[in-house]
Design an enzyme around this catalytic site. Structure first.
Site, PDB file in Angstrom:
ATOM      1  N   HIS A 118      -3.036   3.991 -27.699  1.00 22.80           N
ATOM      2  CA  HIS A 118      -3.093   4.997 -26.621  1.00 22.80           C
ATOM      3  C   HIS A 118      -2.222   6.212 -26.988  1.00 22.80           C
ATOM      4  O   HIS A 118      -2.644   7.359 -26.855  1.00 22.80           O
ATOM      5  CB  HIS A 118      -2.626   4.329 -25.327  1.00 22.80           C
ATOM      6  CG  HIS A 118      -2.512   5.223 -24.135  1.00 22.80           C
ATOM      7  ND1 HIS A 118      -3.345   5.123 -23.037  1.00 22.80           N
ATOM      8  CD2 HIS A 118      -1.639   6.234 -23.848  1.00 22.80           C
ATOM      9  CE1 HIS A 118      -2.994   6.032 -22.151  1.00 22.80           C
ATOM     10  NE2 HIS A 118      -1.952   6.715 -22.604  1.00 22.80           N
ATOM     11  N   GLU A 119      -0.996   5.936 -27.469  1.00 21.82           N
ATOM     12  CA  GLU A 119      -0.072   7.035 -27.798  1.00 21.82           C
ATOM     13  C   GLU A 119      -0.532   7.788 -29.044  1.00 21.82           C
ATOM     14  O   GLU A 119      -0.379   9.019 -29.123  1.00 21.82           O
ATOM     15  CB  GLU A 119       1.360   6.515 -27.999  1.00 21.82           C
ATOM     16  CG  GLU A 119       1.962   5.732 -26.826  1.00 21.82           C
ATOM     17  CD  GLU A 119       1.890   6.450 -25.493  1.00 21.82           C
ATOM     18  OE1 GLU A 119       1.794   7.687 -25.465  1.00 21.82           O
ATOM     19  OE2 GLU A 119       1.897   5.751 -24.456  1.00 21.82           O
ATOM     20  N   GLY A 125       5.402   3.852 -22.601  1.00 23.27           N
ATOM     21  CA  GLY A 125       5.218   4.648 -23.814  1.00 23.27           C
ATOM     22  C   GLY A 125       5.201   6.124 -23.476  1.00 23.27           C
ATOM     23  O   GLY A 125       5.027   6.507 -22.307  1.00 23.27           O
ATOM     24  N   CYS A 143      -1.704   6.096 -17.581  1.00 20.02           N
ATOM     25  CA  CYS A 143      -1.134   7.196 -18.368  1.00 20.02           C
ATOM     26  C   CYS A 143      -0.259   8.044 -17.463  1.00 20.02           C
ATOM     27  O   CYS A 143      -0.671   8.391 -16.343  1.00 20.02           O
ATOM     28  CB  CYS A 143      -2.278   8.041 -18.947  1.00 20.02           C
ATOM     29  SG  CYS A 143      -1.688   9.404 -19.973  1.00 20.02           S
ATOM     30  N   LEU A 144       0.936   8.385 -17.946  1.00 21.57           N
ATOM     31  CA  LEU A 144       1.848   9.191 -17.135  1.00 21.57           C
ATOM     32  C   LEU A 144       1.307  10.605 -16.939  1.00 21.57           C
ATOM     33  O   LEU A 144       1.735  11.297 -16.017  1.00 21.57           O
ATOM     34  CB  LEU A 144       3.233   9.226 -17.800  1.00 21.57           C
ATOM     35  CG  LEU A 144       3.896   7.847 -17.961  1.00 21.57           C
ATOM     36  CD1 LEU A 144       5.207   7.967 -18.735  1.00 21.57           C
ATOM     37  CD2 LEU A 144       4.126   7.182 -16.602  1.00 21.57           C
ATOM     38  N   HIS A 178      -2.941  10.336 -28.075  1.00 23.96           N
ATOM     39  CA  HIS A 178      -2.297  11.557 -27.538  1.00 23.96           C
ATOM     40  C   HIS A 178      -1.970  12.523 -28.677  1.00 23.96           C
ATOM     41  O   HIS A 178      -2.153  13.731 -28.550  1.00 23.96           O
ATOM     42  CB  HIS A 178      -1.002  11.218 -26.802  1.00 23.96           C
ATOM     43  CG  HIS A 178      -1.179  10.818 -25.368  1.00 23.96           C
ATOM     44  ND1 HIS A 178      -1.827  11.609 -24.437  1.00 23.96           N
ATOM     45  CD2 HIS A 178      -0.765   9.712 -24.688  1.00 23.96           C
ATOM     46  CE1 HIS A 178      -1.799  11.009 -23.253  1.00 23.96           C
ATOM     47  NE2 HIS A 178      -1.158   9.854 -23.377  1.00 23.96           N
ATOM     48  N   GLN A 225       2.824  14.805 -24.726  1.00 29.18           N
ATOM     49  CA  GLN A 225       2.902  14.789 -23.254  1.00 29.18           C
ATOM     50  C   GLN A 225       4.071  15.603 -22.713  1.00 29.18           C
ATOM     51  O   GLN A 225       4.080  15.949 -21.538  1.00 29.18           O
ATOM     52  CB  GLN A 225       3.010  13.340 -22.756  1.00 29.18           C
ATOM     53  CG  GLN A 225       1.742  12.529 -22.992  1.00 29.18           C
ATOM     54  CD  GLN A 225       1.932  11.080 -22.601  1.00 29.18           C
ATOM     55  OE1 GLN A 225       2.472  10.299 -23.366  1.00 29.18           O
ATOM     56  NE2 GLN A 225       1.510  10.726 -21.394  1.00 29.18           N
TER      57      GLN A 225
HETATM   58  O1  K1U Z   1       1.033   7.408 -22.484  1.00 27.17           O
HETATM   59  C1  K1U Z   1       1.534   7.208 -21.385  1.00 27.17           C
HETATM   60  O2  K1U Z   1       1.385   8.039 -20.510  1.00 27.17           O
HETATM   61  C2  K1U Z   1       2.320   5.954 -21.108  1.00 27.17           C
HETATM   62  C3  K1U Z   1       1.482   4.812 -20.577  1.00 27.17           C
HETATM   63  C4  K1U Z   1       1.313   3.815 -21.704  1.00 27.17           C
HETATM   64  C5  K1U Z   1       0.245   2.769 -21.509  1.00 27.17           C
HETATM   65  C6  K1U Z   1       0.347   1.804 -20.532  1.00 27.17           C
HETATM   66  C7  K1U Z   1      -0.635   0.844 -20.391  1.00 27.17           C
HETATM   67  C8  K1U Z   1      -1.708   0.831 -21.238  1.00 27.17           C
HETATM   68  C9  K1U Z   1      -1.807   1.794 -22.202  1.00 27.17           C
HETATM   69  C10 K1U Z   1      -0.821   2.759 -22.346  1.00 27.17           C
HETATM   70  C11 K1U Z   1       2.212   4.194 -19.409  1.00 27.17           C
HETATM   71  O3  K1U Z   1       3.306   3.768 -19.522  1.00 27.17           O
HETATM   72  S1  K1U Z   1       1.375   4.135 -17.903  1.00 27.17           S
HETATM   73  C12 K1U Z   1       2.514   3.293 -16.806  1.00 27.17           C
HETATM   74  C13 K1U Z   1       2.514   1.824 -16.999  1.00 27.17           C
HETATM   75  O4  K1U Z   1       1.556   1.272 -17.524  1.00 27.17           O
HETATM   76  C14 K1U Z   1       3.642   0.999 -16.568  1.00 27.17           C
HETATM   77  C15 K1U Z   1       4.634   1.487 -15.764  1.00 27.17           C
HETATM   78  C16 K1U Z   1       5.706   0.691 -15.382  1.00 27.17           C
HETATM   79  C17 K1U Z   1       5.801  -0.603 -15.814  1.00 27.17           C
HETATM   80  C18 K1U Z   1       4.808  -1.113 -16.613  1.00 27.17           C
HETATM   81  C19 K1U Z   1       3.730  -0.318 -16.988  1.00 27.17           C
HETATM   82 ZN    ZN Z   2      -0.938   8.431 -21.896  1.00 26.54          ZN
END
Ligand code: K1U
Ligand code: ZN
Length: 167
Positions: free
Chosen positions: A133-134, A46, A91-92, A137, A51
């Site tokens: 979560h998004e 996401g 979270c990225l 943000h 972000q």
């Molecule tokens: O908001 C963001 O930064 C994105 C975030 C979304 C999220 C993931 C898990 C739970 C809640 C919200 C991410 O994508 S973090 C990276 C991640 O979870 C992931 C990366 C690669 C493959 C699968 C998952």
């Molecule tokens: Zn995030």
């Protein structure tokens, strides 16, 4: 298409509240494509416009393993939530940190798609977690802010150390 820089916590710009999008035009559709490319290359499931330092109500999500189910939410509204569940989140903008957060287990969201058409979606599992979560943000909230002050302080020091070591 372009890969956009992702703001890193505790950047103050992550606390800005996003504004409603008045018109879904080609500029918004270009941002959708760039955000999707940025999310897939990170990799993540996401990304909120906040972000990438764009303070408008736009989210992209793809929780599929095959990266072929992109969901675009413009001006999303949470119209229902049910149940409560703790899930591990990442979270990225907070790389390398995974913590449990309690959220609604199922949600119903209404939004516009990239063509400006209204849709309603019922979600559960990772998609429901990711939507909440998004949407946080867009309100200027980062998931670590659900944690205790002690944990937040530890996370900030860990991130500082991580960044020093990658310089
Ligand atoms: O908001 C963001 O930064 C994105 C975030 C979304 C999220 C993931 C898990 C739970 C809640 C919200 C991410 O994508 S973090 C990276 C991640 O979870 C992931 C990366 C690669 C493959 C699968 C998952
Ligand atoms: Zn995030």
């Amino acid at each position: 298409m372009a890969i956009l820089p992702i703001l890193q916590y505790p950047d103050e710009r992550l606390h800005k509240v996003a504004k409603k999008i008045d018109q879904v035009d080609n500029g918004i559709r270009k941002l959708v494509r760039d955000m999707a490319e940025t999310m897939y290359s990170a990799p993540g499931v996401g990304l909120a416009a906040t972000q990438v330092d764009q303070h408008i109500r736009l989210i992209v999500i793809d929780v599929s393993e095959t990266h072929d189910d992109l969901k675009v939410f413009i001006n999303p509204e949470l119209i229902q939530g049910a149940g409560q569940k703790e899930n591990e989140e990442g979270c990225l903008s907070v790389p390398g940190i995974y913590e449990k957060v309690s959220r609604a287990e199922r949600v119903t969201v209404r939004a516009l798609d990239e063509h400006g058409k209204t849709f309603t979606l019922e979600a559960e599992g990772l998609l429901a977690v990711c939507i909440q979560h998004e949407m946080d943000h867009l309100q200027g909230k980062v998931f670590v802010e659900y944690l205790s002050h002690l944990k937040q302080t530890r996370i900030r020091s860990k991130l500082k150390k991580q960044r020093r070591e990658t310089l």
